[in-house]
Design a protein around this motif. Structure first.
Motif, short mmCIF file in Angstrom:
data_model
loop_
_atom_site.label_atom_id
_atom_site.label_comp_id
_atom_site.label_asym_id
_atom_site.label_seq_id
_atom_site.Cartn_x
_atom_site.Cartn_y
_atom_site.Cartn_z
N PRO A 142 0.81 -1.23 0.00
CA PRO A 142 0.00 0.00 0.00
C PRO A 142 0.85 1.27 0.00
N PHE A 143 1.98 1.24 0.71
CA PHE A 143 2.81 2.44 0.74
C PHE A 143 3.39 2.75 -0.64
N MET A 144 3.96 1.75 -1.30
CA MET A 144 4.56 2.00 -2.61
C MET A 144 3.51 2.43 -3.62
N CYS A 145 2.33 1.85 -3.54
CA CYS A 145 1.24 2.26 -4.42
C CYS A 145 0.84 3.70 -4.13
N GLY A 146 0.70 4.03 -2.84
CA GLY A 146 0.33 5.39 -2.48
C GLY A 146 1.37 6.41 -2.89
N LEU A 147 2.66 6.09 -2.71
CA LEU A 147 3.71 7.03 -3.10
C LEU A 147 3.72 7.23 -4.61
N PHE A 148 3.50 6.17 -5.37
CA PHE A 148 3.43 6.30 -6.83
C PHE A 148 2.28 7.22 -7.25
N LEU A 149 1.11 7.04 -6.61
CA LEU A 149 -0.04 7.89 -6.93
C LEU A 149 0.21 9.34 -6.54
N ARG A 150 0.91 9.56 -5.45
CA ARG A 150 1.24 10.93 -5.06
C ARG A 150 2.19 11.57 -6.06
N MET A 151 3.15 10.80 -6.55
CA MET A 151 4.04 11.32 -7.58
C MET A 151 3.27 11.68 -8.85
N ALA A 152 2.34 10.79 -9.23
CA ALA A 152 1.56 11.04 -10.45
C ALA A 152 0.66 12.26 -10.28
N SER A 153 -0.01 12.37 -9.14
CA SER A 153 -0.88 13.53 -8.93
C SER A 153 -0.07 14.82 -8.81
N SER A 154 1.15 14.77 -8.27
CA SER A 154 1.99 15.97 -8.20
C SER A 154 2.41 16.43 -9.59
N ALA A 155 2.77 15.48 -10.45
CA ALA A 155 3.07 15.85 -11.84
C ALA A 155 1.83 16.44 -12.52
N TRP A 156 0.68 15.89 -12.19
CA TRP A 156 -0.59 16.40 -12.70
C TRP A 156 -0.81 17.84 -12.24
N PHE A 157 -0.51 18.13 -10.97
CA PHE A 157 -0.65 19.48 -10.45
C PHE A 157 0.24 20.47 -11.22
#
Length: 681
Positions: A494-509
């Motif tokens: 769950p942590f690695m998945c969550g960190l990947f999604l945070r990276m993706a959403s940050s690039a989106w921002f």
């Protein structure tokens, strides 16, 4: 924020789990204490020993439980996974006395209450975490958002210093854990006065804080809100410790869910809802325009009535709310798991740890005698232990408590600091610290500054507030979903998945900020960009909760119960430092790397005149425009810092795929510090 960890479930890992990949904090292995009426293994020493063999009555109860428990230690040892016996001796001292007693068959095998049975305890935790989130939402959300139009990025970075006490609460957490009034309660001794002080500040300083905001006095505001955050951080230490004993062992994992719901509610109330109701434009467009508002006697839209909620009025409201909650807790809430022994003898934490060590050694020796007796055809293990170890425990417990009866609070605090210093020197903790201080690097700049950059482009802050207001119910639901996923799996995935999604959403921002229309004020006219921004916010919120809960589960699995809540506070403090400490330097770098130019009226030659670094201020009155020139933005530090952080974060994510499984599979002995008495022996 603190920010906080889910409690209790991670301690279910047995010695065999230390040799294998990390297991779920809710693992239901035979060695797990989940579902049994045992004391949470992460409770501090006074709470953890209140149900152990520290009094004569507890010794008799343990002996009777051992007689009535089927199987005994041999039965549990036979049901352990393959390889458990090979590592049992290595990690025996790593498990707390409560878990050792459970493995020895000292507790009855019955299930604890359901979550519904403890709904009122959970409601109390949600309430405590919510009031804790009120000053945090003002400090890290509303005030920077409102000050953005008055301050530079560097000055906003200065104000972010007010959040530092949350990252430094480790310095006084042993004091909160060791010093208390037995009459009031271990946790209430801190929660009640801290909330009363906060209430008084909110009520009597509301007008002064509003005047400081109007004058944009960033230094005074930083000092005032630093005190607010210090109070919230102190309360967080006490509430985290109380959560471990307020809920039964079967439900203690829900403490993190209560924390997520409560803190999120308080934060969004002080950030999004306050920003919306403090905006006259928002109130005219979305509230006063309703027929119901007119029927209730509200002013007509466009009448210049002002906001529905002002800053001093908001502060005073929560001040009185804090006072009411504090009175209810002081007079009507009882700490049911508070140690009776502390009420009567005033024994110190060191005495409790000594008693735990005595009980642990007795249990270990009793286990050896049980096995010998069983192999020789003697009594059953549980009966042998009950008959041979009961009196020894009682005598040693009484001696330990009597010897420490006059120990001072200072001795307790010194011992707590000594053990924390030993924890901080562990190589495993050093490795974990390096991870906690770096894993947010990739997302910190985009997540912290994208909304400020959108406002700088002229995007309506009222529209942004309304957008987040609509997202709030969805974010609470996603927080529950993320919490359940993280609590039911090994923390790694769950942590690695969550960190990947945070990276993706940050690039989106970053991409959205660059392409967002200038001066977008209406959701109807710019539906696509606003909907895309809402989707990015939802993904970011879900991923943030997922990483938070996963890290919390891992903290619980490695924290030493002999030290109590201070170990957990140490790990949470280090994690908070990874968020708070880099924030101010990043804002300063954004400001420093933003460059502008002043072009003369002919449009060719450059003038050596200063231009503001905010886009919306470039067309206003400044030295360049006063001389007939025009300002232009050459380089924007927000994009430079954000993209650089994303690149570094992506490289770190790849590194964590190799490093984290090793770190999370270390045996519990690598996370433990032997008490001073054991070292002397």
């Amino acid at each position: 924020m603190a920010p906080k960890a889910s409690a209790g479930k991670g301690s279910a890992a047995d010695s065999s789990a230390a040799r294998s990949p990390p297991r779920s904090p809710r693992s239901k292995s035979p060695a797990s204490p989940r579902g049994r009426r045992t004391t949470p293994v992460l409770a501090d020493s006074s709470e953890r020993t209140s149900r152990s063999q520290t009094t004569r009555s507890a010794s008799r109860a343990s002996a009777e439980a051992a007689k009535s428990t089927p199987g005994g230690p041999e039965h549990q040892g036979a049901s352990q996974p393959h390889g458990a016996h090979a590592s049992a001796s290595e990690d025996q001292n790593s498990h707390g006395p409560q878990q050792q007693q459970h493995q020895l068959g000292l507790h009855p095998h019955h299930h604890g209450p359901t979550p519904w049975d403890e709904r009122w305890q959970m409601a109390l935790l949600v309430l405590l975490y919510m009031v804790q989130g009120i000053p945090l939402g003002l400090t890290t959300g509303a005030m920077p958002f409102m000050l953005q139009s008055k301050l530079t990025y560097a000055q906003v970075g200065t104000f972010s210093l007010a959040a530092y006490p949350y990252s430094l609460k480790l310095l006084w957490s042993p004091i909160v854990d060791s010093c208390f009034s037995p009459r009031l309660g271990r946790r209430k001794s801190w929660i009640v006065p801290v909330q009363l002080i906060t209430a008084a500040m909110l009520i009597f300083m509301a007008g002064w804080i509003s005047a400081l905001y109007d004058a944009a006095d960033v230094n005074s505001l930083t000092l005032v809100f630093l005190v607010f955050v210090f109070m919230a951080a102190t309360q967080d230490i006490a509430v985290d410790g109380w959560a471990l004993t307020l809920l039964s062992p079967a439900n203690v994992g829900y403490a993190s869910t209560c924390q997520t719901i409560g803190t999120s509610t308080g934060y969004f109330t002080s950030f999004t809802i306050f920003i919306a109701l403090n905006s006259p434009e928002f109130c005219d467009t979305y509230i006063r325009s309703w027929p119901l508002a007119q029927a209730l006697g509200m002013a007509a839209p466009g009448s210049g009535a002002g906001p529905l909620v002002t800053l001093p009025g908001y502060l005073k409201f929560w001040g009185w709310f804090f006072a009411a909650v504090t009175a209810a807790i002081a007079f009507f809430i009882h700490e049911k798991n508070f140690s009776t022994r502390e009420h009567t003898s005033g024994s110190s934490s060191s005495a409790q740890r000594k008693q735990d060590t005595l009980s642990s050694k007795q249990d270990a020796s009793a286990l050896g005698r049980d096995k010998s007796a069983a192999s020789a055809g003697g009594k059953k293990p549980g009966q042998q232990q009950a008959s041979s170890g009961r009196d020894e425990v009682k005598d040693e417990a009484a001696g330990a408590l009597a010897a420490a009866g006059g120990a001072s609070s200072l001795a307790e605090v010194v011992e707590a600091y000594r053990q924390l210093w030993g924890v901080m020197k562990l190589p495993a903790v050093w490795a974990l610290t390096a991870f906690l201080l770096t894993y947010r690097i990739g997302v910190l700049a985009p997540e912290s500054a994208y909304s400020l950059k959108l406002i700088d482009k002229g995007v309506s802050k009222e529209a942004l507030a309304f957008l987040v207001l609509l997202q709030f119910p969805i974010e609470l639901g996603s927080a529950l979903l993320a919490g359940r996923w993280a609590a039911n799996h090994s923390p790694y995935s769950p942590f690695m998945c969550g960190l990947f999604l945070r990276m993706a959403s940050s690039a989106w921002f970053v991409l959205l900020t660059h392409t967002f229309p200038q001066s977008a004020t209406s959701l109807a006219e710019h539906r696509g960009p606003f909907l895309s921004l809402a989707a990015a916010n939802l993904v970011s919120s879900f991923a943030n909760t997922l990483t938070f809960t996963s890290i919390g589960s891992f903290f619980n699995s490695v924290s030493d119960p002999a030290i109590g809540g201070a170990y957990l506070t140490l790990l949470n403090t280090i994690a908070n430092m990874g968020y708070i400490l880099p924030k101010t330097p990043l804002f300063y770098l954004m400001d420093a790397l933003t460059t502008t130019s002043c072009t003369a009226a002919d449009g060719v030659s450059l003038l050596d005149l200063q231009c503001p670094k905010k886009v919306k201020d470039m067309g206003g009155v400044n030295p360049c425009t006063s001389a007939g020139g025009s300002c232009a933005l050459l380089a924007d530090g927000f994009y430079t810092i954000s993209i650089s952080c994303l690149v570094v974060g992506a490289l770190l994510w790849v590194l964590y795929m190799r490093v984290l499984p090793v770190l999370m599979s270390l045996p519990l002995s690598k996370w433990r510090v032997a008490p001073a008495k054991e070292k002397a022996d």
